[in-house]
Design a protein around this motif. Structure first.
Motif, PDB file in Angstrom:
ATOM      1  N   ASP A 119     -13.465  14.483  17.586  1.00 57.59           N
ATOM      2  CA  ASP A 119     -14.852  14.906  17.330  1.00 57.59           C
ATOM      3  C   ASP A 119     -15.648  14.883  18.634  1.00 57.59           C
ATOM      4  O   ASP A 119     -16.501  15.740  18.880  1.00 57.59           O
TER       5      ASP A 119
ATOM      6  N   HIS B  38     -18.021   9.119   7.325  1.00 55.61           N
ATOM      7  CA  HIS B  38     -18.048   9.709   8.666  1.00 55.61           C
ATOM      8  C   HIS B  38     -19.489  10.122   8.938  1.00 55.61           C
ATOM      9  O   HIS B  38     -19.972  11.112   8.387  1.00 55.61           O
TER      10      HIS B  38
ATOM     11  N   HIS C  22     -22.792  10.973  11.520  1.00 50.88           N
ATOM     12  CA  HIS C  22     -23.355  11.345  12.832  1.00 50.88           C
ATOM     13  C   HIS C  22     -24.765  10.765  12.893  1.00 50.88           C
ATOM     14  O   HIS C  22     -25.461  10.693  11.883  1.00 50.88           O
TER      15      HIS C  22
ATOM     16  N   ASN D 276     -21.467  11.286  16.858  1.00 50.75           N
ATOM     17  CA  ASN D 276     -21.134  10.351  15.774  1.00 50.75           C
ATOM     18  C   ASN D 276     -21.838   9.012  16.030  1.00 50.75           C
ATOM     19  O   ASN D 276     -22.293   8.732  17.133  1.00 50.75           O
TER      20      ASN D 276
HETATM   21 ZN    ZN Z   1     -17.934  14.752  12.785  1.00 52.25          ZN
END
Ligand code: ZN
Ligand code: COA
Length: 311
Positions: free
Chosen positions: A19, A210, A212, A252
């Motif tokens: 990522d 997950h 950000h 992230n």
């Molecule tokens: Zn991501």
């Protein structure tokens, strides 16, 4: 609110080399990616998402996926996974010897089209074939559902839709589902609700969050997810990250900030914070600019850096 005790074991997955590096303006040299992963392999991670087997035209920064997989030294306690968007990617990832596939599709039709150039139904069909391939090869599968908490290209993501898409993959026998807040649109209340629903509906399937930190709610969202009973999190060293096909995407949540917070809360993460800070400093040097990590500037609470206090 659930009565799940907020202590115990928590599991961290590193995503900086996927990522993080996918959205960097400069190509990070293959040998630097390998050296970073080797540094991180002894840091206590549950998993490292090494790279993605996407089209090199779509994600040129990760065009060296095979070379990176071949170059790393594997630690027996770490699962080395890779992102897979289609059947072609699955064949490449299986040949490269990844430990697990992280399949990806969006709950948002518009983001799925922008990111994967397919409708959601086309993605589902391809990913069904990928799951069959993985089953035959004995490779465990996680599915990342992008834009689970909001999409900059659509008005609203219905949490019911997230559960419906998740259920389709659970019915196909996947090991885990990641609920991905691709552009930092989740808030703690929404996270608590969706986590509780996902945990009660998907039973034994491993649910990963997950986040950000695009709007500064990343670690607050982690705390609500923990309260709901979630124990698996993706994070990126230094706070790099972002989908190149999602307008306004930024990094992230930072792995070192997450590990630091979890340790202060009494969680056992197995993470070596000193090594994470070393890794984050390395990531900053590779990026060639300051990374979002605040912990890298301030130092851990028990070892504050001089000059880190401003008021
Ligand atoms: Zn991501
Ligand atoms: N690995 C390598 N090459 C691939 C590939 C893969 N997994 N999938 C497709 N290709 C190649 C094809 O061979 C073709 O090559 P050519 O132009 O030399 O003939 C080209 O890419 C186009 O193939 P096509 O099937 O038409 O794919 P597409 O252009 O519609 O792209 C994806 C579809 C899914 C491959 C592409 O959009 C992609 O890789 N997206 C990933 C996005 C991403 O990772 N975002 C960040 C994470 S959320």
């Amino acid at each position: 609110m659930s009565t799940t005790p907020v202590t115990g074991r928590a599991y961290l997955n590193e995503v900086v080399t996927r990522d993080g590096f996918q959205s960097e303006p400069r190509f990070i040299p293959t040998e630097d990616k390998i050296a970073l992963i080797d540094l991180l392999s002894g840091a206590g991670y549950h998993a490292i998402e090494v790279t993605s087997f996407t089209s090199p035209k779509a994600i040129p920064m990760l065009a060296d996926a095979e070379a990176v997989m071949a170059g790393i030294t594997r630690h027996p306690a770490v699962e080395y996974m890779a992102l897979v968007p289609n059947l072609r990617g699955a064949e490449r990832a299986a040949r490269a010897g990844v430990d697990a596939f992280n399949l990806v599709m969006s709950v948002s039709e518009a983001h799925n089209q922008a990111n994967l150039r397919m409708s959601r139904n086309q993605s589902l069909q391809q990913l069904q074939e990928v799951i069959r391939l993985a089953e035959n090869a004995g490779i465990p599968v996680n599915v990342s559902l992008s834009t689970s908490f909001g999409c900059p290209l659509e008005d609203r993501i219905d949490p019911g839709e997230v559960l419906t898409w998740g259920q389709r993959f659970v019915d196909m026998g996947v090991r885990g589902i990641s609920l991905c807040d691709t552009t930092g649109m989740a808030d703690p209340a929404a996270v608590g609700r969706l986590c509780q629903q996902a945990l009660s509906r998907f039973g034994d399937v491993e649910i990963t969050l997950h986040f950000h930190n695009t709007r500064g709610m990343g670690l607050a969202n982690v705390v609500t997810a923990l309260q709901a009973g979630i124990r698996h999190f993706d994070a990126s060293l230094g706070g790099l990250g972002g989908c190149p096909y999602a307008p306004g995407a930024t990094g992230n949540i930072c792995t070192e900030e997450l590990a630091h917070m979890l340790a202060l809360m009494g969680f056992d993460t197995g993470m070596d914070l000193g090594r994470l800070l070393e890794g984050a400093a390395r990531v900053e040097a590779l990026a060639g600019r300051p990374v979002p990590s605040q912990l890298l500037r301030a130092g851990p609470v028990d070892q504050p850096r001089q000059g880190a206090c401003n008021g």
